[in-house]
Design an enzyme around this catalytic site. Sequence first.
Site, PDB file in Angstrom:
ATOM      1  CG  ASP A   1      19.915  -1.749 -27.606  1.00 27.94           C
ATOM      2  OD1 ASP A   1      19.998  -2.855 -27.040  1.00 27.94           O
ATOM      3  OD2 ASP A   1      20.668  -1.386 -28.515  1.00 27.94           O
TER       4      ASP A   1
ATOM      5  CG  ASP B   1      17.983  -3.491 -22.239  1.00 30.49           C
ATOM      6  OD1 ASP B   1      17.753  -4.711 -22.167  1.00 30.49           O
ATOM      7  OD2 ASP B   1      18.379  -2.922 -23.266  1.00 30.49           O
TER       8      ASP B   1
END
Length: 265
Positions: A208, A206
């Site tokens: 962050d 992902d």
Amino acid sequence: MNNDGQGRAEIAVIGGSGFYSFFGSDAEEVVVDTPYGAPSAPITLGEVEGRQVAFLPRHGRNHEYSPHTLPYRANMWALRMLGVNRVFAPCAVGSLVSEYGPGTVVIPDQLVDRTSGRSQTYFDEGGIHVEFADPYCPTLRKSAIQDSAIDGGVMVVVEGPRFSTRAESQWFARQGWTLVNMTGHPEAVLARELELCYAPIALVTDLDAGIESGQGVKAVDVFAEFQRNIEPLKALVRSAISDAPTGDCPTCRVHTGLTLPIELP
Ligand SMILES: [Zn+2]
């Protein structure tokens, strides 16, 4: 198990979130106990590319352990009890660099510790201070840089288990740091204390906290992304094992000549 376990494996793989098994169902399983309690799970032994390998799922087989409750000291001690001298440590990370999107593999070369309250040493007495300027084994890192893996980056390790706030992520990014993770410390320093070569293999799941404007991190997305990339990641780890050096590492045998306050396995 006592020191009779020595020589059962030379290389270990510590599987991160979503990486719970490495061998077929016929792999040998060993239950190891340590002065620091039981490791996260029974350890499985198998052969990969002609090398004897031990596999330990970092969070347990059913993800029983959170990053802040993991038995880090037992895990690393158990691997050394089995004779392991090199450890590959796959882990899920958030990226602080927008070019390193989900699915990117990074082999960090530095870490920043933002955890608190974790037991991070085997040496509570005796005045032992290991060198840690370069937290990862340089030769094992080279073995891990396979295919399109990115060479280098700073991994900041946060206490968790919550994800970062948007302000924290932006602050980390402004420091020039690359990745955010919750388990890389104290794993790396405990490996150093036990004279184990250690190299992280960070899989970006992902961006962050969305870095600037995205949605932030949700656990369900992290696990889904890791699952999407698990087979290529396992293939990368197999290649890394194949390329891993043998024999004593001149860099990681830092204790030679010191009298330690405890007897290492
Ligand atoms: Zn080394």
